[in-house]
Design a protein around this motif. Sequence first.
Motif, PDB file in Angstrom:
ATOM      1  N   MET A   1      -1.567  11.053  -8.163  1.00  0.00           N
ATOM      2  CA  MET A   1      -2.378  10.307  -9.008  1.00  0.00           C
ATOM      3  C   MET A   1      -3.410   9.884  -8.005  1.00  0.00           C
ATOM      4  SD  MET A   1      -1.672   6.621 -11.332  1.00  0.00           S
ATOM      5  CE  MET A   1      -0.371   6.499 -10.167  1.00  0.00           C
ATOM      6  N   ASN A   2      -4.798   9.941  -8.223  1.00  0.00           N
ATOM      7  CA  ASN A   2      -6.003   9.465  -7.606  1.00  0.00           C
ATOM      8  C   ASN A   2      -6.114   8.029  -7.771  1.00  0.00           C
ATOM      9  OD1 ASN A   2      -8.135   9.361  -6.120  1.00  0.00           O
ATOM     10  ND2 ASN A   2      -9.426  10.646  -7.549  1.00  0.00           N
ATOM     11  N   LEU A   3      -5.794   7.058  -6.821  1.00  0.00           N
ATOM     12  CA  LEU A   3      -5.951   5.871  -7.235  1.00  0.00           C
ATOM     13  C   LEU A   3      -7.194   5.055  -6.989  1.00  0.00           C
ATOM     14  CD1 LEU A   3      -2.692   4.675  -5.417  1.00  0.00           C
ATOM     15  CD2 LEU A   3      -2.804   5.049  -7.829  1.00  0.00           C
ATOM     16  N   LYS A   4      -7.499   4.070  -7.783  1.00  0.00           N
ATOM     17  CA  LYS A   4      -8.820   3.550  -7.983  1.00  0.00           C
ATOM     18  C   LYS A   4      -8.927   2.197  -7.055  1.00  0.00           C
ATOM     19  CE  LYS A   4     -10.054   5.491 -12.302  1.00  0.00           C
ATOM     20  NZ  LYS A   4      -9.832   5.290 -13.799  1.00  0.00           N
ATOM     21  N   LEU A   5      -7.681   1.765  -6.955  1.00  0.00           N
ATOM     22  CA  LEU A   5      -7.414   0.360  -6.247  1.00  0.00           C
ATOM     23  C   LEU A   5      -6.524   0.461  -5.027  1.00  0.00           C
ATOM     24  CD1 LEU A   5      -7.168  -2.074  -9.274  1.00  0.00           C
ATOM     25  CD2 LEU A   5      -9.279  -1.709  -7.920  1.00  0.00           C
ATOM     26  N   GLU A   6      -6.583  -0.253  -4.191  1.00  0.00           N
ATOM     27  CA  GLU A   6      -5.668  -0.373  -3.034  1.00  0.00           C
ATOM     28  C   GLU A   6      -4.472  -1.429  -3.541  1.00  0.00           C
ATOM     29  OE1 GLU A   6      -4.891  -2.859   1.206  1.00  0.00           O
ATOM     30  OE2 GLU A   6      -6.950  -2.423   0.426  1.00  0.00           O
ATOM     31  N   TRP A   7      -3.323  -0.600  -3.517  1.00  0.00           N
ATOM     32  CA  TRP A   7      -2.009  -1.505  -4.062  1.00  0.00           C
ATOM     33  C   TRP A   7      -1.256  -2.361  -3.115  1.00  0.00           C
ATOM     34  CZ3 TRP A   7      -2.582  -2.861  -8.985  1.00  0.00           C
ATOM     35  CH2 TRP A   7      -3.238  -2.069  -9.907  1.00  0.00           C
ATOM     36  N   ARG A   8      -0.982  -3.540  -3.366  1.00  0.00           N
ATOM     37  CA  ARG A   8      -0.259  -4.437  -2.178  1.00  0.00           C
ATOM     38  C   ARG A   8       0.621  -4.966  -3.131  1.00  0.00           C
ATOM     39  NH1 ARG A   8      -5.201  -7.918   0.419  1.00  0.00           N
ATOM     40  NH2 ARG A   8      -6.451  -5.898   0.679  1.00  0.00           N
ATOM     41  N   PHE A   9       2.281  -5.107  -2.443  1.00  0.00           N
ATOM     42  CA  PHE A   9       3.325  -5.580  -3.085  1.00  0.00           C
ATOM     43  C   PHE A   9       4.007  -6.504  -2.185  1.00  0.00           C
ATOM     44  CE2 PHE A   9       2.808  -0.972  -3.949  1.00  0.00           C
ATOM     45  CZ  PHE A   9       2.595  -0.903  -5.302  1.00  0.00           C
ATOM     46  N   LYS A  10       4.039  -7.788  -2.671  1.00  0.00           N
ATOM     47  CA  LYS A  10       4.555  -8.822  -1.940  1.00  0.00           C
ATOM     48  C   LYS A  10       5.382  -9.948  -2.709  1.00  0.00           C
ATOM     49  CE  LYS A  10       0.772  -8.720   1.468  1.00  0.00           C
ATOM     50  NZ  LYS A  10      -0.257  -9.676   2.278  1.00  0.00           N
ATOM     51  N   THR A  11       6.492 -10.231  -1.903  1.00  0.00           N
ATOM     52  CA  THR A  11       7.203 -11.508  -2.564  1.00  0.00           C
ATOM     53  C   THR A  11       6.194 -12.593  -2.536  1.00  0.00           C
ATOM     54  OG1 THR A  11       8.059 -11.898  -0.185  1.00  0.00           O
ATOM     55  CG2 THR A  11       9.275 -10.211  -1.392  1.00  0.00           C
ATOM     56  N   PHE A  12       6.815 -13.598  -2.881  1.00  0.00           N
ATOM     57  CA  PHE A  12       6.185 -14.889  -3.005  1.00  0.00           C
ATOM     58  C   PHE A  12       5.917 -15.438  -1.741  1.00  0.00           C
ATOM     59  CE2 PHE A  12       6.121 -19.539  -3.481  1.00  0.00           C
ATOM     60  CZ  PHE A  12       4.960 -19.882  -4.490  1.00  0.00           C
ATOM     61  N   GLU A  13       7.226 -15.383  -0.824  1.00  0.00           N
ATOM     62  CA  GLU A  13       6.918 -15.785   0.651  1.00  0.00           C
ATOM     63  C   GLU A  13       5.880 -14.879   1.467  1.00  0.00           C
ATOM     64  OE1 GLU A  13       9.844 -14.917  -0.767  1.00  0.00           O
ATOM     65  OE2 GLU A  13      10.573 -16.975  -1.334  1.00  0.00           O
ATOM     66  N   GLU A  14       5.680 -13.704   1.048  1.00  0.00           N
ATOM     67  CA  GLU A  14       4.809 -12.904   1.916  1.00  0.00           C
ATOM     68  C   GLU A  14       3.211 -13.025   1.540  1.00  0.00           C
ATOM     69  OE1 GLU A  14       7.706  -9.016   2.626  1.00  0.00           O
ATOM     70  OE2 GLU A  14       6.709  -9.248   0.780  1.00  0.00           O
ATOM     71  N   LEU A  15       3.272 -13.793   0.173  1.00  0.00           N
ATOM     72  CA  LEU A  15       1.546 -14.103  -0.104  1.00  0.00           C
ATOM     73  C   LEU A  15       1.103 -15.050   0.996  1.00  0.00           C
ATOM     74  CD1 LEU A  15       2.305 -14.067  -3.967  1.00  0.00           C
ATOM     75  CD2 LEU A  15       0.823 -12.328  -2.656  1.00  0.00           C
ATOM     76  N   SER A  16      -0.044 -14.710   1.131  1.00  0.00           N
ATOM     77  CA  SER A  16      -0.931 -15.719   1.956  1.00  0.00           C
ATOM     78  C   SER A  16      -1.276 -16.621   0.890  1.00  0.00           C
ATOM     79  CB  SER A  16      -1.992 -15.139   2.625  1.00  0.00           C
ATOM     80  OG  SER A  16      -3.017 -14.604   1.763  1.00  0.00           O
ATOM     81  N   LYS A  17      -1.890 -17.886   1.508  1.00  0.00           N
ATOM     82  CA  LYS A  17      -2.335 -18.729   0.551  1.00  0.00           C
ATOM     83  C   LYS A  17      -3.571 -18.071  -0.227  1.00  0.00           C
ATOM     84  CE  LYS A  17      -2.351 -21.736   3.972  1.00  0.00           C
ATOM     85  NZ  LYS A  17      -2.960 -22.956   4.843  1.00  0.00           N
ATOM     86  N   GLU A  18      -4.502 -17.616   0.425  1.00  0.00           N
ATOM     87  CA  GLU A  18      -5.585 -17.050  -0.234  1.00  0.00           C
ATOM     88  C   GLU A  18      -5.313 -16.041  -1.304  1.00  0.00           C
ATOM     89  OE1 GLU A  18      -5.293 -17.304   3.184  1.00  0.00           O
ATOM     90  OE2 GLU A  18      -6.805 -18.730   3.420  1.00  0.00           O
TER      91      GLU A  18
END
Length: 153
Positions: free
Chosen positions: A1-18
């Motif tokens: 599949m040719n992706l249009k977006l860059e995908w990031r997968f994160k747990t709640f704890e891994e998410l930065s404030k931003e």
Amino acid sequence: MNLKLEWRFKTFEELSKEELYALLRLRCEVFVVEQNCNFLDLDNKDQKCLHVCGYRGDTIMAVARIVPAGLSYEYPSIGRIAVSGKGRGEGLGIELLNVSIEKLEELYGKSIIRIGAQLYLKRFYESFFFEQSGEMYLEDNLEHIEMTRQVQP
């Protein structure tokens, strides 16, 4: 599949404030402002979910959360599915759901998936093999239905 977006997968704890701010802002833009729906998006489930975030450069364009079995339904779920108004009509929702299903199956194996879908999106979800599995109900004054996707071969 040719992706249009860059995908990031994160747990709640891994998410930065931003990152957390950006995904909550996008959900608010779609669910509260666009859909003119006053509801409490913060439901104490985010802390237990894996967050799927699609970026175009530094801009978040699509989000969803993968909900473990037992938190919303007896089966794993995908929820808070939203695409920025700036990316509508580009197939980002299709990409978001495909990526989310793939990640859910990576985490939990091939599984039944249950979602609470806005009724007007029924045909969209049916294209991913979800079938209506409950009666229409109102959630925050919007018509919803429960939909289930059986294990796919």
